[in-house]
Design an enzyme around this catalytic site. Structure first.
Site, PDB file in Angstrom:
ATOM      1  CB  ILE A 126      -0.919   0.043   1.248  1.00 24.01           C
ATOM      2  CG1 ILE A 126      -1.725  -1.242   1.354  1.00 24.01           C
ATOM      3  CG2 ILE A 126      -1.840   1.266   1.209  1.00 24.01           C
ATOM      4  CD1 ILE A 126      -2.651  -1.301   2.554  1.00 24.01           C
TER       5      ILE A 126
ATOM      6  CG  ASN B 215      -3.999   5.463  -0.880  1.00 22.61           C
ATOM      7  OD1 ASN B 215      -5.146   5.868  -1.035  1.00 22.61           O
ATOM      8  ND2 ASN B 215      -3.194   5.945   0.074  1.00 22.61           N
TER       9      ASN B 215
ATOM     10  CE1 TYR C 212      -5.518  14.019  -7.144  1.00 25.93           C
ATOM     11  CE2 TYR C 212      -7.700  14.552  -7.966  1.00 25.93           C
ATOM     12  CZ  TYR C 212      -6.875  13.807  -7.139  1.00 25.93           C
ATOM     13  OH  TYR C 212      -7.422  12.843  -6.302  1.00 25.93           O
TER      14      TYR C 212
ATOM     15  CE  LYS D  37      -5.325  10.602  -8.244  1.00 27.01           C
ATOM     16  NZ  LYS D  37      -4.861   9.457  -7.455  1.00 27.01           N
TER      17      LYS D  37
HETATM   18  N1  LIG Z   1      -9.577  12.801  -0.276  1.00 25.12           N
HETATM   19  C1  LIG Z   1     -10.373  12.806  -1.314  1.00 25.12           C
HETATM   20  O1  LIG Z   1     -11.464  13.419  -1.289  1.00 25.12           O
HETATM   21  C2  LIG Z   1     -10.019  12.064  -2.558  1.00 25.12           C
HETATM   22  C3  LIG Z   1     -10.930  12.137  -3.641  1.00 25.12           C
HETATM   23  C4  LIG Z   1     -10.610  11.435  -4.807  1.00 25.12           C
HETATM   24  C5  LIG Z   1      -9.438  10.704  -4.868  1.00 25.12           C
HETATM   25  N2  LIG Z   1      -8.572  10.679  -3.802  1.00 25.12           N
HETATM   26  C6  LIG Z   1      -7.354   9.878  -3.937  1.00 25.12           C
HETATM   27  O2  LIG Z   1      -7.259   8.993  -2.829  1.00 25.12           O
HETATM   28  C7  LIG Z   1      -5.868   8.729  -2.531  1.00 25.12           C
HETATM   29  C8  LIG Z   1      -5.624   8.952  -1.049  1.00 25.12           C
HETATM   30  O3  LIG Z   1      -5.892  10.321  -0.778  1.00 25.12           O
HETATM   31  P1  LIG Z   1      -6.060  10.886   0.707  1.00 25.12           P
HETATM   32  O4  LIG Z   1      -7.162  11.849   0.636  1.00 25.12           O
HETATM   33  O5  LIG Z   1      -6.049   9.791   1.690  1.00 25.12           O
HETATM   34  O6  LIG Z   1      -4.712  11.733   0.799  1.00 25.12           O
HETATM   35  P2  LIG Z   1      -3.873  12.241   2.043  1.00 25.12           P
HETATM   36  O7  LIG Z   1      -4.674  12.203   3.293  1.00 25.12           O
HETATM   37  O8  LIG Z   1      -3.255  13.513   1.611  1.00 25.12           O
HETATM   38  O9  LIG Z   1      -2.754  11.111   2.178  1.00 25.12           O
HETATM   39  C9  LIG Z   1      -1.876  10.894   1.123  1.00 25.12           C
HETATM   40  C10 LIG Z   1      -0.971   9.737   1.438  1.00 25.12           C
HETATM   41  O10 LIG Z   1      -0.036   9.628   0.367  1.00 25.12           O
HETATM   42  C11 LIG Z   1       1.269   9.766   0.874  1.00 25.12           C
HETATM   43  N3  LIG Z   1       2.102  10.512  -0.057  1.00 25.12           N
HETATM   44  C12 LIG Z   1       1.814  11.717  -0.609  1.00 25.12           C
HETATM   45  N4  LIG Z   1       2.845  12.123  -1.351  1.00 25.12           N
HETATM   46  C13 LIG Z   1       3.800  11.159  -1.255  1.00 25.12           C
HETATM   47  C14 LIG Z   1       5.088  11.017  -1.782  1.00 25.12           C
HETATM   48  N5  LIG Z   1       5.647  11.971  -2.544  1.00 25.12           N
HETATM   49  N6  LIG Z   1       5.789   9.896  -1.489  1.00 25.12           N
HETATM   50  C15 LIG Z   1       5.251   8.940  -0.696  1.00 25.12           C
HETATM   51  N7  LIG Z   1       4.025   9.020  -0.164  1.00 25.12           N
HETATM   52  C16 LIG Z   1       3.324  10.133  -0.440  1.00 25.12           C
HETATM   53  C17 LIG Z   1       1.127  10.503   2.202  1.00 25.12           C
HETATM   54  O11 LIG Z   1       2.166  10.148   3.098  1.00 25.12           O
HETATM   55  P3  LIG Z   1       3.391  11.103   3.523  1.00 25.12           P
HETATM   56  O12 LIG Z   1       2.881  12.504   3.560  1.00 25.12           O
HETATM   57  O13 LIG Z   1       3.780  10.541   4.843  1.00 25.12           O
HETATM   58  O14 LIG Z   1       4.409  10.861   2.471  1.00 25.12           O
HETATM   59  C18 LIG Z   1      -0.191   9.946   2.710  1.00 25.12           C
HETATM   60  O15 LIG Z   1       0.029   8.738   3.388  1.00 25.12           O
HETATM   61  C19 LIG Z   1      -5.070   9.650  -3.452  1.00 25.12           C
HETATM   62  O16 LIG Z   1      -4.622   8.927  -4.566  1.00 25.12           O
HETATM   63  C20 LIG Z   1      -6.085  10.691  -3.885  1.00 25.12           C
HETATM   64  O17 LIG Z   1      -5.766  11.252  -5.139  1.00 25.12           O
HETATM   65  C21 LIG Z   1      -8.849  11.339  -2.658  1.00 25.12           C
END
Ligand SMILES: NC(=O)c1ccc[n+]([C@@H]2O[C@H](COP(=O)([O-])OP(=O)(O)OC[C@H]3O[C@@H](n4cnc5c(N)ncnc54)[C@H](OP(=O)(O)O)[C@@H]3O)[C@@H](O)[C@H]2O)c1
Length: 242
Positions: free
Chosen positions: A8, A79, A146, A150
């Site tokens: 993951i 993810n 973005y 995607k």
């Molecule tokens: N939240 C929403 O409403 C939403 C909607 C549609 C799609 N999504 C998608 O769902 C997925 C999860 O999003 P989320 O909302 O859970 O995001 P989040 O809370 O911002 O968490 C993002 C995760 O990705 C890791 N990450 C980010 N940049 C990284 C990097 N450069 N290297 C390694 N790890 C990295 C972060 O860990 P570290 O900061 O510790 O590196 C964190 O664990 C994403 O693909 C996002 O595009 C989210």
């Protein structure tokens, strides 16, 4: 009994953290999580700290990400994601453009390629879930990186499934939209300037009206899809439909 392996990315926060927390409750699962922030390991949680935007470092670490062995089920969940710099073309930092495509598209492509290389001949249930977004199909101002990354991820997933079918690799692929989730990514979206993002007010109101899903709710749906993948035959999935 053979264990199930879950790889993951973005395991430290948000949706990835909820998935990791749930999966590690079962001692039959082995989870290998990747994020930049450190995380405490457990007996069935191995963690790798690396920046998925740094492609040479990611490539050097591929041997640690895909362990050899016999598993009942192997699941890669791409993810980790970044919303990117929220601003229109003409105002973006070139470095940020490179980073968002690295994190959201190039790194997942490299991981899918390695997954196929390592596990294609293994007799196990094999699933790849690329976490996508409804933004893959919409032109949203301020989100060029973005939406673009995607959309690319969706098409990459469709091609991967086609190759799995043609070569009879037995790998099931999904590009999955998780809906709007209450995570740090949504915080970043709400904090953006309304000059750079015309939908800013809508995103603020999703939060104030309580319309966001929790990471745990979405994680449960993804785990249901994994458990019953034979019932989910479309490659492009949206958790709001199940
Ligand atoms: N939240 C929403 O409403 C939403 C909607 C549609 C799609 N999504 C998608 O769902 C997925 C999860 O999003 P989320 O909302 O859970 O995001 P989040 O809370 O911002 O968490 C993002 C995760 O990705 C890791 N990450 C980010 N940049 C990284 C990097 N450069 N290297 C390694 N790890 C990295 C972060 O860990 P570290 O900061 O510790 O590196 C964190 O664990 C994403 O693909 C996002 O595009 C989210």
């Amino acid at each position: 009994m053979k264990k199930s392996l879950y790889i993951i990315t973005g395991c430290s926060k948000g949706l990835g953290r909820a998935l990791t927390d749930k999966l590690t409750l079962n001692p039959e699962n082995l989870v290998l999580g990747i994020s930049r922030s450190p995380m405490d390991e457990k007996e069935n949680l191995l963690h790798l700290s690396l920046d998925m935007g740094n492609i040479p470092v990611l490539t050097d670490n591929l041997g640690k990400i895909f362990p050899p062995g016999e598993f009942q089920r192997i699941v890669l969940i791409n993810n980790a994601g970044w919303i990117g710099e929220i601003a229109p073309l003409g105002k973006l930092d070139p470095q940020g453009i490179q980073s968002i495509y690295n994190i959201n598209l190039i790194a997942p492509a490299i991981l899918v390629n390695e997954f196929v290389k390592q596990y294609q001949s293994l007799d196990a249930e094999k699933i790849v879930i690329n976490i996508s977004s409804g933004a893959a199909n919409k032109a949203i101002d301020g989100w060029s990186g973005y939406c673009g990354s995607k959309a690319g991820l969706n098409l990459l997933t469709l091609v991967a499934q086609e190759e799995s079918k043609i070569k009879d690799l037995g790998i099931k692929y999904y590009a999955l939209s998780p809906g709007i989730i209450d995570t740090e990514m949504q915080n970043d979206i709400r904090s953006s300037s309304l000059d750079d993002f015309s939908r800013g007010e809508s995103f603020r109101s999703y939060k104030s009206k309580g319309e966001l899903s929790s990471p745990k709710e979405v994680a449960d749906k993804i785990l249901e899809l994994i458990k019953n993948s034979r019932n989910y035959n479309e490659i492009l999935q949206d958790v709001r439909t199940f």
